[in-house]
Design an enzyme around this catalytic site. Structure first.
Site, short mmCIF file in Angstrom:
data_model
loop_
_atom_site.label_atom_id
_atom_site.label_comp_id
_atom_site.label_asym_id
_atom_site.label_seq_id
_atom_site.Cartn_x
_atom_site.Cartn_y
_atom_site.Cartn_z
N ASP A 11 5.59 4.37 -15.35
CA ASP A 11 4.84 4.60 -14.12
C ASP A 11 3.72 3.57 -13.97
O ASP A 11 3.19 3.05 -14.95
CB ASP A 11 4.27 6.03 -14.18
CG ASP A 11 3.56 6.44 -12.92
OD1 ASP A 11 4.21 6.47 -11.87
OD2 ASP A 11 2.35 6.75 -12.99
N GLU B 114 7.37 0.18 -12.71
CA GLU B 114 7.06 0.38 -11.30
C GLU B 114 5.93 -0.55 -10.88
O GLU B 114 4.78 -0.33 -11.23
CB GLU B 114 6.65 1.84 -11.04
CG GLU B 114 6.30 2.10 -9.59
CD GLU B 114 5.41 3.32 -9.39
OE1 GLU B 114 5.49 3.94 -8.32
OE2 GLU B 114 4.63 3.64 -10.31
#
Length: 615
Positions: free
Chosen positions: A329, A358
């Site tokens: 993330d 990400e």
């Protein structure tokens, strides 16, 4: 691998915790035979920092201990010989040579051959799931006494709805039947927060499954059941921040365990500071040090003890679950040098593994910066195999929304794909049309089924690793609530016992829902056996008159042509222009088995994507 081989680690963990209830030791166990033979334990307990540590076990030695700013922490460095026997060792905590406390610590044999940790590739199709909203198999764990957030409320987007790990496991046959080969649940570790705890990104214990999702055994069962069906399990991890309810927030080890520890500030989200040669240091520091939101303290990976803790946490879950990948993330928010160390440690331990980061940027140069093999002007390198193709996502939606102009917007898709020269490995880039943080595909494309099917076709046939979001196959949408994460992460129809409509059985679905679901199933089942789609090179032609033609080719003679026709009428293609793709092929077969003779040109239907296997 038999499930009973996984029950032993759980039993040993329980035994270890019972033998020393006043000590927290993390990681809770480790393995012999790891490539890296070192391990650093975080030990937390009253005044433990003043103690010495001894180990008398074959192949295991204490090489150093480190106290912290808090007297209640001790970091213990162990060396574990590659040939050390698997056993429960005794950590002896002493003061002036006298035993104060002992702790049973499991050193286990590796359950799998390191070479078996094969990560996701461009041959896979990934199914992204929000676990709380997918399926509720165990209503009894919907609410857990003592946790900060209370009862479930399926009418509230921000509340917990009751989905759990066993619910995913019970629906794996559906996932496999659809043609997906990997499943990516958003985080399921403990999020003991007073609100919005369902999403999983505010972790309060890095080694505990949130009991409202189930147990460690449930997580292992999911991994095992997925493997049995040829499905890889991807773990969504978070090393940038934790939740403000994390157990260590009441007693932080060091004065710099968090960024802006004494005076929290929210990040400026200026992710370009990593690449910008003119970026001010104050902007850089606020970007990587600022808290993502006030309830998510920002972790300082420049603290070497925290860096080691986070790296070992990632490896522990890979080894425990036998993962097929990690999604990291908020990738550009942690310290960049730490990200190199983190990614390289994992890939060194598991050379065939996969990690995707990400980086939510629409500039491909920014996204490409983080990928393994990229030669950056500032010399930065990492071991990250895959990045998420946000630029391609934006181009896909824009190309299908736009109706004006000679090409009807398709030039956006063509030019976005042309930016692949920036990537070190375009085949390893993850492509998608939506995820859990953005409007649903059906909402982005105004419910236009023809456009939705074109988007799904593009994802299934373009270079890279396709990711799809649960429920899009039955046209879940967030119409009327743009940007509302609680609605974007809607309940999967049929995931609850009293649901009148079920995506899993087909009960109650509309004709359009059934159409899109069947279409994606057909696409993905076909894709599984197409080496040319997984590894072939790409050839595309500049869009003309509302038609975009591209193809995938390999050295074994495989050729697939894809034609996106946005016109409201059928179109006959002048094949001479596309001879570089069609070559000497005389026929093209559709996914439905229809054979087109190519000698007199090719007519394709209106507002549709046509896939042809060339012969």
């Amino acid at each position: 691998m038999h499930l009973t081989r996984h029950l032993l680690p759980i039993a040993l963990l329980l035994a270890a915790s019972l033998s020393a209830q006043d000590l927290r030791v993390e990681p809770p166990n480790w393995w012999t035979g790891m490539h890296d033979t070192t391990l650093q334990l975080l030990v937390h307990g009253a005044e433990v920092g003043a103690l010495q540590v001894e180990v008398e076990a074959e192949g295991v030695a204490v090489t150093a201990t480190h106290s912290a700013d808090s007297p209640n922490y001790l970091f213990v460095d162990l060396a574990i010989s590659p040939n050390a026997p698997a056993r429960e060792i005794e950590l002896r905590f002493t003061r002036n040579g006298r035993l104060v406390q002992s702790h049973a610590y499991p050193i286990q044999a590796r359950a799998r051959d390191p070479e078996s940790f094969a990560g996701f590739t461009s041959a896979d199709a990934i199914y992204l799931i929000t676990p709380d909203r997918f399926a509720n198999a165990v209503p009894e764990n919907d609410s857990v006494a003592g946790m900060r957030e209370g009862l479930v409320d399926r009418t509230a987007g921000f509340a917990r709805h009751g989905g759990d790990l066993r619910g995913i496991t019970d629906r794996l046959d559906y996932v496999a039947d659809m043609g997906f080969t990997a499943v990516w649940p958003s985080p399921v570790l403990e999020n003991d927060m007073p609100g919005w705890s369902y999403h999983g990104y505010a972790i309060t214990d890095y080694y505990a499954v949130d009991p409202r999702f189930g147990t460690l055994k449930d997580y292992i069962d999911l991994a095992e059941a997925a493997r049995e069906r040829g499905i890889k399990l991807i773990m969504d991890q978070v090393v940038n921040h934790c939740g403000s309810g994390h157990w260590w927030m009441e007693d932080l080890p060091f004065s710099d365990w968090l960024n802006f520890q004494d005076n929290p500030e929210v990040t400026n989200h200026r992710r370009t500071v990593h690449q910008d040669p003119y970026a001010a240091e104050v902007d850089h520091e606020l970007m990587i040090g600022g808290w993502f939101v006030p309830t998510m303290p920002d972790l300082n990976q420049r603290n070497p003890f925290l860096a080691r803790y986070l790296i070992q946490h990632s490896i522990w879950w890979v080894e425990t679950l036998g993962l097929g990948g990690v999604r990291q993330d908020t990738y550009p928010y942690p310290d960049a040098d730490f990200l190199t160390e983190w990614s390289c440690r994992i890939m060194n331990e598991y050379p065939d593994f996969s990690i995707v980061g990400e980086e939510w940027s629409y500039e491909p140069a920014i996204v490409a910066y983080w990928q393994r093999g990229k030669e950056n002007s500032d010399g930065y390198r990492s071991c990250l195999p895959s990045v998420m193709d946000f630029p391609q996502q934006a181009a896909l939606i824009a190309a299908l929304q736009e109706e004006e102009g000679w090409d009807r917007g398709l030039i956006k898709l063509y030019e976005a794909l042309a930016m692949d020269f920036l990537y070190a490995d375009p085949l390893s880039v993850m492509v998608f049309a939506e995820n859990h943080d953005m409007d649903r595909l059906a909402t982005q494309l105004d419910g236009d089924v023809a456009a939705i099917k074109m988007a799904l076709t593009y994802l299934a046939t373009v270079r890279g690793i396709p990711q799809f979001y649960y429920g899009s196959e039955v046209l879940l949408n967030n119409d009327g609530a743009p940007g509302d994460h609680g609605v974007i992460r809607a309940d999967m129809p049929g995931g609850w016992a009293d649901d009148a409509v079920s995506a899993f059985s087909g009960s109650g679905l509309s004709a359009e829902q059934r159409e899109v679901q069947a279409y994606l199933r057909q696409l993905l089942r076909w894709r599984k056996d197409q080496a040319v789609i997984a590894r072939g090179r790409t050839l595309h032609f500049a869009p003309q008159d509302g038609v975009y033609v591209y193809g995938r080719l390999d050295d074994d003679g495989g050729r697939v042509a894809v034609i996106l026709n946005k016109n409201t009428s059928e179109v006959t293609l002048p094949l001479d222009r596309y001879r570089e793709l069609f070559g000497s092929a005389t026929t093209g077969e559709t996914l439905d088995g229809e054979v087109h003779q190519l000698s007199g040109g090719l007519t394709v239907p209106a507002r549709a994507a046509t896939v042809l296997i060339l012969r």
